[in-house]
Scaffold this motif. Structure first.
Motif, mmCIF file in Angstrom:
data_model
loop_
_atom_site.group_PDB
_atom_site.id
_atom_site.type_symbol
_atom_site.label_atom_id
_atom_site.label_comp_id
_atom_site.label_asym_id
_atom_site.label_seq_id
_atom_site.Cartn_x
_atom_site.Cartn_y
_atom_site.Cartn_z
ATOM 1 N N ARG A 8 0.839 -1.203 0.000
ATOM 2 C CA ARG A 8 0.000 0.000 0.000
ATOM 3 C C ARG A 8 0.874 1.252 0.000
ATOM 4 N N ARG A 11 2.382 1.682 -3.397
ATOM 5 C CA ARG A 11 1.350 2.145 -4.333
ATOM 6 C C ARG A 11 1.119 3.642 -4.175
ATOM 7 N N SER A 17 -3.366 4.444 -8.290
ATOM 8 C CA SER A 17 -4.663 4.344 -7.620
ATOM 9 C C SER A 17 -5.080 2.886 -7.401
ATOM 10 N N GLN A 18 -6.005 2.706 -6.471
ATOM 11 C CA GLN A 18 -6.597 1.382 -6.281
ATOM 12 C C GLN A 18 -7.330 0.973 -7.551
ATOM 13 N N ASP A 19 -7.927 1.932 -8.235
ATOM 14 C CA ASP A 19 -8.625 1.631 -9.492
ATOM 15 C C ASP A 19 -7.670 1.034 -10.523
ATOM 16 N N SER A 22 -6.913 -2.474 -9.602
ATOM 17 C CA SER A 22 -8.084 -3.349 -9.646
ATOM 18 C C SER A 22 -8.287 -3.969 -11.027
ATOM 19 N N ARG A 30 -12.178 -2.267 -7.400
ATOM 20 C CA ARG A 30 -11.583 -1.354 -6.437
ATOM 21 C C ARG A 30 -12.015 -1.709 -5.028
ATOM 22 N N MET A 33 -9.802 -4.419 -3.806
ATOM 23 C CA MET A 33 -8.486 -3.844 -3.512
ATOM 24 C C MET A 33 -8.524 -3.110 -2.177
ATOM 25 N N ASN A 34 -9.576 -2.351 -1.937
ATOM 26 C CA ASN A 34 -9.747 -1.624 -0.682
ATOM 27 C C ASN A 34 -9.841 -2.592 0.499
ATOM 28 N N GLU A 37 -6.334 -3.909 1.306
ATOM 29 C CA GLU A 37 -5.472 -2.928 1.964
ATOM 30 C C GLU A 37 -5.922 -2.610 3.386
ATOM 31 N N TRP A 51 0.171 -8.085 -7.556
ATOM 32 C CA TRP A 51 0.137 -6.732 -6.991
ATOM 33 C C TRP A 51 1.555 -6.156 -6.949
#
Length: 65
Positions: A8, A11, A17-19, A22, A30, A33-34, A37, A51
């Protein structure tokens, strides 16, 4: 610090971004992914590897110190 926290941090430092992550196979959203994290779900080794690879890193084992 856990591997998820490290990924994280990487990143965020790379301003990815998480997007963006994803879109990787095995992540697909997303919200997933959230949840990874935030520790609400546990990723498989394959997901961790994808990842890390997407961020330019690799997952490796090392001896305990």
């Amino acid at each position: 610090m856990t591997i998820i926290n490290e990924l994280r941090k990487i990143r965020e430092e790379q301003k990815c971004s998480q997007d963006a992550l994803s879109a990787l196979p095995g992540i697909n959203s997303r919200s997933y992914m959230n949840s990874l994290e935030n520790g609400w779900r546990n990723p498989s080794l394959a997901t961790l590897t994808k990842w890390a690879d997407a961020l330019g890193y690799e997952v490796a084992l090392r001896p305990k110190s």
